[in-house]
Design a protein around this motif. Structure first.
Motif, PDB file in Angstrom:
ATOM      1  N   LYS A 297       0.841  -1.204   0.000  1.00  0.00           N
ATOM      2  CA  LYS A 297       0.000   0.000   0.000  1.00  0.00           C
ATOM      3  C   LYS A 297       0.873   1.251   0.000  1.00  0.00           C
ATOM      4  CE  LYS A 297      -4.173  -1.835   2.115  1.00  0.00           C
ATOM      5  NZ  LYS A 297      -5.074  -1.808   3.281  1.00  0.00           N
ATOM      6  N   ASN A 298       1.958   1.238   0.763  1.00  0.00           N
ATOM      7  CA  ASN A 298       2.872   2.383   0.794  1.00  0.00           C
ATOM      8  C   ASN A 298       3.530   2.594  -0.574  1.00  0.00           C
ATOM      9  OD1 ASN A 298       2.319   2.916   3.461  1.00  0.00           O
ATOM     10  ND2 ASN A 298       4.048   1.728   4.228  1.00  0.00           N
ATOM     11  N   ILE A 299       3.941   1.500  -1.206  1.00  0.00           N
ATOM     12  CA  ILE A 299       4.560   1.608  -2.531  1.00  0.00           C
ATOM     13  C   ILE A 299       3.561   2.171  -3.535  1.00  0.00           C
ATOM     14  CG2 ILE A 299       5.454   0.242  -4.457  1.00  0.00           C
ATOM     15  CD1 ILE A 299       6.771  -1.581  -2.358  1.00  0.00           C
ATOM     16  N   LYS A 300       2.324   1.710  -3.478  1.00  0.00           N
ATOM     17  CA  LYS A 300       1.292   2.196  -4.396  1.00  0.00           C
ATOM     18  C   LYS A 300       1.024   3.677  -4.170  1.00  0.00           C
ATOM     19  CE  LYS A 300      -3.230   1.040  -6.179  1.00  0.00           C
ATOM     20  NZ  LYS A 300      -4.386   0.145  -6.111  1.00  0.00           N
ATOM     21  N   ASN A 301       0.970   4.106  -2.911  1.00  0.00           N
ATOM     22  CA  ASN A 301       0.762   5.528  -2.612  1.00  0.00           C
ATOM     23  C   ASN A 301       1.918   6.380  -3.126  1.00  0.00           C
ATOM     24  OD1 ASN A 301      -1.699   5.076  -1.381  1.00  0.00           O
ATOM     25  ND2 ASN A 301      -0.827   4.910   0.665  1.00  0.00           N
ATOM     26  N   GLN A 302       3.149   5.879  -3.001  1.00  0.00           N
ATOM     27  CA  GLN A 302       4.299   6.615  -3.514  1.00  0.00           C
ATOM     28  C   GLN A 302       4.243   6.726  -5.035  1.00  0.00           C
ATOM     29  OE1 GLN A 302       7.671   4.512  -1.996  1.00  0.00           O
ATOM     30  NE2 GLN A 302       7.513   5.404   0.058  1.00  0.00           N
ATOM     31  N   GLU A 303       3.813   5.652  -5.713  1.00  0.00           N
ATOM     32  CA  GLU A 303       3.690   5.700  -7.170  1.00  0.00           C
ATOM     33  C   GLU A 303       2.616   6.693  -7.597  1.00  0.00           C
ATOM     34  OE1 GLU A 303       2.934   1.672  -8.335  1.00  0.00           O
ATOM     35  OE2 GLU A 303       5.049   1.105  -8.216  1.00  0.00           O
TER      36      GLU A 303
ATOM     37  N   LYS B  40       1.689   9.395  -5.927  1.00  0.00           N
ATOM     38  CA  LYS B  40       2.231  10.735  -5.705  1.00  0.00           C
ATOM     39  C   LYS B  40       3.226  11.115  -6.792  1.00  0.00           C
ATOM     40  CE  LYS B  40       1.658  10.902  -0.709  1.00  0.00           C
ATOM     41  NZ  LYS B  40       2.329  10.941   0.588  1.00  0.00           N
ATOM     42  N   ALA B  41       4.069  10.179  -7.193  1.00  0.00           N
ATOM     43  CA  ALA B  41       5.037  10.455  -8.260  1.00  0.00           C
ATOM     44  C   ALA B  41       4.314  10.728  -9.576  1.00  0.00           C
ATOM     45  CB  ALA B  41       5.998   9.282  -8.413  1.00  0.00           C
ATOM     46  N   TYR B  42       3.280   9.962  -9.858  1.00  0.00           N
ATOM     47  CA  TYR B  42       2.506  10.168 -11.082  1.00  0.00           C
ATOM     48  C   TYR B  42       1.806  11.523 -11.063  1.00  0.00           C
ATOM     49  CZ  TYR B  42      -0.711   9.284 -14.913  1.00  0.00           C
ATOM     50  OH  TYR B  42      -1.414   9.381 -16.081  1.00  0.00           O
TER      51      TYR B  42
ATOM     52  N   ASN C 180       2.881  14.186  -9.471  1.00  0.00           N
ATOM     53  CA  ASN C 180       3.919  15.203  -9.647  1.00  0.00           C
ATOM     54  C   ASN C 180       4.314  15.339 -11.115  1.00  0.00           C
ATOM     55  OD1 ASN C 180       3.993  15.806  -6.936  1.00  0.00           O
ATOM     56  ND2 ASN C 180       5.688  14.422  -6.508  1.00  0.00           N
TER      57      ASN C 180
END
Length: 154
Positions: free
Chosen positions: A55-61, A63-65, A67
């Motif tokens: 879930k953390n990895i998905k949230n980071q992806e 956010k990056a998308y 940005n």
């Protein structure tokens, strides 16, 4: 007092929730229905840690998308219109048609950022003129650019 066990849903379930949700359920419901039908599994400490990591990895992806989409939007605002020159036949019809690939190449040339052709919505353009094209930046953000098709001098 009833004892409940923690389970992790493998599939979406109407009454409990969506895939990946960790919830407390009565043991009978879990062992007699959810686990045998491969809807859920028992939540152990490592499985919970594993799911929270994903879930953390998905949230980071996400956010990056977001940005990169903001950068794309700010760069697209610099472009007011796109000019494409094509050979012309009779009745101001162009040879071939304008498709998403032509537009992505022009945008790449102007701002240096590659856009997926699935993000661009273009009608079937086979004439000279001025058209509006929509670029889907995010699922809820669209940007419109003017497209000028001009005849090529021979």
């Amino acid at each position: 007092m009833k004892k409940k066990i923690k389970i992790i849903l493998k599939k979406d379930h109407l009454n409990i929730g969506q895939k990946g949700k960790i919830t407390n359920i009565s043991p009978g419901y879990a062992f007699n229905y959810l686990i045998p039908n491969n809807i859920a599994e028992i939540a152990t400490k490592n499985k919970i840690k594993h799911i929270t990591m994903f879930k953390n990895i998905k949230n980071q992806e996400i956010k990056a998308y977001e940005n990169t989409s903001k950068i794309l939007q700010s760069n697209l605002e610099k472009i007011k219109k796109i000019n494409i020159r094509k050979k012309v036949g009779k009745n101001n019809n162009i040879f071939g048609s304008i498709n998403e690939k032509d537009i992505t190449n022009k945008i790449l040339k102007y701002i240096g950022i590659s856009i997926d052709k699935k993000q661009i919505k273009v009608d079937n353009i086979k004439k000279i003129g001025i058209f509006n094209i929509n670029i889907n930046i995010l699922h809820n953000i669209q940007y419109s650019i003017q497209l000028n098709i001009t005849p090529e001098n021979i």
